[in-house]
Design a protein around this motif. Structure first.
Motif, short mmCIF file in Angstrom:
data_model
loop_
_atom_site.label_atom_id
_atom_site.label_comp_id
_atom_site.label_asym_id
_atom_site.label_seq_id
_atom_site.Cartn_x
_atom_site.Cartn_y
_atom_site.Cartn_z
N THR A 103 -35.52 6.71 -14.07
CA THR A 103 -34.23 6.65 -13.36
C THR A 103 -33.72 5.21 -13.29
O THR A 103 -32.55 4.94 -13.57
CB THR A 103 -34.37 7.21 -11.93
N SER A 128 -30.09 16.71 -2.36
CA SER A 128 -30.28 17.66 -3.45
C SER A 128 -31.53 18.49 -3.21
O SER A 128 -32.54 17.98 -2.72
CB SER A 128 -30.41 16.92 -4.79
N ASP A 129 -31.46 19.75 -3.55
CA ASP A 129 -32.62 20.63 -3.45
C ASP A 129 -33.38 20.71 -4.77
O ASP A 129 -34.30 21.53 -4.92
CB ASP A 129 -32.19 22.05 -3.04
N ALA A 130 -33.01 19.87 -5.72
CA ALA A 130 -33.65 19.89 -7.03
C ALA A 130 -35.13 19.50 -6.93
O ALA A 130 -35.53 18.75 -6.03
CB ALA A 130 -32.94 18.95 -7.99
N LEU A 141 -33.14 10.73 -12.88
CA LEU A 141 -32.44 11.46 -11.83
C LEU A 141 -30.94 11.19 -11.83
O LEU A 141 -30.22 11.69 -10.96
CB LEU A 141 -33.02 11.08 -10.46
N PHE A 183 -31.91 20.92 -13.03
CA PHE A 183 -32.87 19.87 -13.35
C PHE A 183 -34.17 20.49 -13.85
O PHE A 183 -34.17 21.13 -14.89
CB PHE A 183 -33.11 18.97 -12.12
N ASN A 214 -24.23 14.64 -9.49
CA ASN A 214 -24.00 15.98 -8.98
C ASN A 214 -25.32 16.54 -8.43
O ASN A 214 -26.16 16.99 -9.20
CB ASN A 214 -23.48 16.90 -10.09
N PRO A 215 -25.52 16.50 -7.11
CA PRO A 215 -26.78 16.95 -6.51
C PRO A 215 -27.14 18.39 -6.83
O PRO A 215 -28.30 18.79 -6.69
CB PRO A 215 -26.53 16.77 -5.00
N LYS A 216 -26.17 19.19 -7.26
CA LYS A 216 -26.42 20.59 -7.57
C LYS A 216 -26.64 20.84 -9.06
O LYS A 216 -26.76 21.99 -9.50
CB LYS A 216 -25.25 21.46 -7.07
N ALA A 217 -26.70 19.78 -9.84
CA ALA A 217 -26.90 19.92 -11.28
C ALA A 217 -28.27 20.53 -11.57
O ALA A 217 -29.23 20.28 -10.84
CB ALA A 217 -26.79 18.55 -11.97
N VAL A 236 -38.03 17.34 -8.03
CA VAL A 236 -38.19 16.03 -8.65
C VAL A 236 -39.60 15.52 -8.39
O VAL A 236 -40.31 16.03 -7.53
CB VAL A 236 -37.16 15.02 -8.12
N LEU A 248 -28.49 13.97 -11.16
CA LEU A 248 -28.47 14.45 -9.78
C LEU A 248 -27.70 13.50 -8.86
O LEU A 248 -27.15 13.93 -7.85
CB LEU A 248 -29.90 14.63 -9.26
#
Length: 240
Positions: free
Chosen positions: A132, A120-122, A150, A161, A156-159, A124, A153
């Motif tokens: 978490t 994920s590119d979110a 987390l 945040f 869904n890693p693209k959610a 954090v 994420l």
């Protein structure tokens, strides 16, 4: 691996880097000036050896979880407490707010995850680890916690945040560097720096300058500056 730069970022301040006193306190290290190239090579060799060693130990732990069957109901989190400069910007060690020092590995594995191995590119933070684990264990997350679960994420890693994450490190004499990272910028304010009544600050554009080689303070648009200021003043509380 070659350092990202042999010099401090263009337009940076005296607060940006340190004199890496930790390394200088070790036997054989210079009390001032640069590290001898041969010593620098040896230091890097030792650093990479340490990383390789701990990687092997993590493998042993994971293998033991598999062998005992505990992997089926064990949540695993791998993280590090800080990064490390290896001659980057002509400096060593940590104790700064640059990306190399505050960006760390973070891997969360839950055996109930339907799709593992995703990235994920979110944005954090390490304060997100505790909420978490509480969330994944099925307990209610206290809203007073500084972190944020987390779990979304992991599904869904693209959610969406956080819009910003924060780190800080003191410089003594009442100066505190507070750094905010957005999806594009690292914005650091040196609170208490007393520059004519105004705090010194730094802005690095990670789209154009991922290694933070030039401080763009005073060069970004008024609109971008207003957005950064708004996010900074909102602090971590606005992201939870």
């Amino acid at each position: 691996q070659e350092p990202v730069s042999a010099r401090a970022p263009k337009g940076s301040h005296s607060y940006t880097l340190t004199n890496w006193g930790e390394l200088r306190s070790y036997a054989g290290m210079p009390k001032s000036g640069r590290v001898d190239p041969a010593d620098a090579k040896s230091l890097k060799h030792g650093y990479y050896a340490a990383v390789s060693y701990i990687d092997a130990q993590i493998g042993r732990v994971l293998a033991a979880l598999d062998d005992t069957g505990l992997a089926e109901n064990t949540i695993v989190v791998l993280w590090s407490d800080h990064g490390w400069k290896l001659g980057d910007y002509g400096a060593w060690c940590k104790h700064t707010n640059v990306e190399l020092d505050v960006r760390v590995p973070l891997i969360v594995s839950d055996p109930r995850m339907k799709k593992g191995g995703q990235r994920s590119d979110a944005l954090v933070e390490l304060v997100d680890v505790y909420p978490t684990l509480i969330d994944l264990a099925g307990f209610e997350v206290d809203e007073a916690l500084e972190g944020k679960s987390l779990k979304p994420l992991l599904k869904n890693p693209k959610a969406p945040f956080k819009k910003a994450v924060f780190s800080q490190y003191p410089r003594g004499r009442g100066v505190l560097g507070i750094s905010m990272r957005t999806d594009r910028y690292r914005y650091t304010v040196w609170e208490g720096s007393g520059n004519g009544g105004e705090d010194l600050f730094e802005i690095y554009d990670h789209r154009q300058d991922p290694w933070e080689l030039e401080n763009l303070a005073g060069k970004v648009s008024a609109e971008e500056m207003a957005e950064l200021t708004k996010l900074y003043e909102g602090g971590w509380e606005a992201q939870n």
